[in-house]
Every structure is written in structure tokens, then in C-alpha cells.
Design a protein around this motif. Structure first.
Motif: not given
Lengths: 175, 141
Positions: A65-77, A79-91
Motif C-alpha cells: 500500500e505504500q507503493k500504491k501511495l507512491k504511485e498516487k504521489e505522481k499525480a496531483s498532490w 488528491s492526497l489527504s492529510k493522512e496520506e501526505q503525512l504517510a509519505l513524509y514518514r516514509m
């Protein structure tokens, strides 16, 4: 020094171990955590280096699911929720700046330990004074010191600036 | 070597990112006492150009940011905007948030600098969809 030589030997053995291991084994946790492969870029938490050489969670160690999030990061940010942005930061980063600055309460433990051992030493010293040391020499008794002092005054010990200079010979008392 | 005029450490910091003093105080990027001193504008332009490189790679972004944070100044909003856009081109949101954290930390005791930077960067943050550390709750321990 002995310690640095031991450190180098430890480092060399760990380097050899990681060279011998295949990339498949690198992710395994069968090794002791202390082994660091210094031949590859390291992650670090430093205030003066905001972007370290590699992300905290290596790319091949990401979960699905982290890899999926990384894919989502390539699209417009957007579309990312605050939790997802935080998850990307913590990764990518282990500690935030406030967490890096936090410090610990270790000093209280250290100070407490110091006082504790000083107190213990004090107990040992007291016990030694009571149970080990014999009597003090008789030449330190009040009677002896009185006679000694009178003798020193009579002998005019250091009459200019020292002992006898403090004695008033007319009034027969200390100045 | 007129860094003292624009140093953050100088107690005379009135305005924000770097003081705009009444006299022209060129910011020496290098410590020469001879030779041409680089002006603030030249310094900013140089860094904006660096981050605006269309095919900037991740290493260059890291190197640029780490170097910039090593200087005795808080970068101008336009430099940070270029850096944030570089993060966008590299699909690296985490680094964008990290940059905001880093400049806040860089301001040190001058607490008025960071809100000013966010205010100036607000259009870019909204356009790219970058949440600030405060919005994510990581500004507190």
C-alpha cells in the motif's frame, strides 16, 4: 588506540559480510542491527541536512500500500489527504524537526546516578572513619595544642608577618 | 565581507528574510576582500535558476537544499518556490514538506520570518497541493 582498532576490525568484518550477501538477503533481519553497510548512502536525521542521501524507508522495503501511495504521489498532490501526505513524509523521513530538537531526560538519570554514587561513597567513608581508623594522635588533643601554642608564642615563631605577629605581647592576648 | 549587514545573527534584523538595509550591502557568497561582491539579487537569481532546471534530478535537489540551508540566511520565497516546484517535477512531496520545516528551523529565534514565507508561498502551496507542517500536525512533538 585499542578501541579504534577494534572498531575498524568490526567495520571491516561487517563490510565483508554485506559484500558477501546477495541483494535478496539485504532486507532480512537475521543479522544483528549493529551492522551498517557504509559503502552505500546512509540515512541520517540532521538539522543542517534537510534532505538526506536516501529515504528512511528504502524503496524496495515499501509495503504494497505504500507503493500504491507512491504511485498516487505522481499525480496531483491535491488528491492526497492529510493522512496520506503525512504517510509519505514518514516514509521518507524518520524524525521531524521538532522531534530532532526534542532531546531527552537522560541528564536527570545521569545526575541522579552521580549523586547516588557520591552518597554511597560518603557512607563508605563514614564507615571507614568509624570502624577502620584508630584514634587520632595525642598531639592533637586540646591540652597538648594549648601547651604547644604557648610554646610557639614564647619562641616568637614568625614574629614579623606570621604566627607570633598576631599575638599582642603587652596585653597577653591575640590581636 | 559585508555579511554582517545581512546576517540573521545580527540583532539589527528588522524585516524578514534578509534585511533590506538603507545602504547597498552586497552579500558576499565567498569570503574575498577583493573582487566583485555578489549582490543579494544575483544570489537569489542564481539559486532560482538552479532549482528551475527543468530536468533537475533528485541528487541536485538534495545537494542544492542542503547547501542552501548551510548558508547563514533564510532563503527568499522565490528560491523556495523554485525548490518546491522542483520537488513537484520529481514527484517528491515529502521533500517539499521537509523544505518548509527546514526554513522554519533556519529562522531560529526570528519567529516572524516563517509566517511571512508561508504567506508569500501560499499561492504555490495551494497550486501544488502541499500541506504545511502545521496542517499535518508535525510542527509539535
Amino acid at each position: 588506540m585499542l578501541t579504534s582498532r577494534a572498531l575498524i576490525r568490526g567495520l571491516q568484518s561487517s563490510l565483508w559480510r554485506s559484500v558477501c550477501s546477495t541483494s535478496a538477503l539485504q532486507g532480512s533481519h537475521s543479522k544483528v542491527v549493529d551492522v551498517i553497510d557504509c559503502s552505500v548512502p546512509q540515512y541520517n536525521n540532521r538539522l543542517d541536512t534537510p534532505l538526506p542521501d536516501r529515504p528512511f524507508v528504502k524503496h524496495d522495503q515499501l509495503s504494497a500500500e505504500q507503493k500504491k501511495l507512491k504511485e498516487k504521489e505522481k499525480a496531483s498532490w491535491k488528491s492526497l489527504s492529510k493522512e496520506e501526505q503525512l504517510a509519505l513524509y514518514r516514509m521518507t523521513f524518520e524524525l521531524t524537526y521538532p522531534e530532532m530538537r526534542k532531546g531527552s531526560d537522560e541528564w536527570k538519570t545521569v545526575l541522579g546516578g552521580v549523586f547516588f554514587f557520591m552518597g554511597f561513597t560518603g557512607l563508605l567513608v563514614w564507615w571507614q572513619r568509624v570502624y577502620v581508623f584508630g584514634d587520632v594522635p595525642h598531639t592533637l588533643s586540646d591540652e597538648w595544642v594549648e601547651k604547644q601554642t604557648q610554646r610557639m608564642i614564647d619562641m616568637r615563631i614568625n614574629p614579623v608577618n606570621g604566627f607570633a605577629s598576631q599575638w599582642d605581647y603587652e596585653k597577653k592576648q591575640w590581636k | 565581507m559585508f555579511r554582517s549587514a545581512v546576517r540573521l545573527t545580527c540583532s539589527g534584523v528588522r524585516s524578514l528574510t534578509r534585511t533590506r538595509p538603507q545602504f547597498t550591502a552586497p552579500l558576499a557568497a565567498r569570503g574575498y576582500s577583493h573582487g566583485k561582491q555578489e549582490t543579494d539579487e544575483e544570489f537569489d537569481a542564481r539559486w532560482v535558476t538552479y532549482f528551475n532546471k527543468p530536468d533537475i534530478d533528485a541528487w541536485e535537489l538534495r545537494k542544492g537544499m542542503n547547501t542552501l540551508i548551510g548558508y547563514d540566511l533564510v532563503p527568499e520565497p522565490k528560491i523556495l518556490e523554485a525548490a518546491l516546484r522542483a520537488c513537484r517535477r520529481l514527484n517528491d512531496l515529502a521533500s517539499a514538506i521537509r523544505i518548509l520545516e527546514a526554513v522554519k528551523d533556519k529562522s531560529g529565534p526570528h519567529k516572524e520570518i516563517y509566517p511571512y514565507l508561508i504567506q508569500e508561498l501560499r499561492p504555490t502551496l495551494d497550486e501544488l497541493g502541499i500541506a504545511t507542517p502545521e496542517e499535518l500536525g508535525i510542527d509539535k512533538v
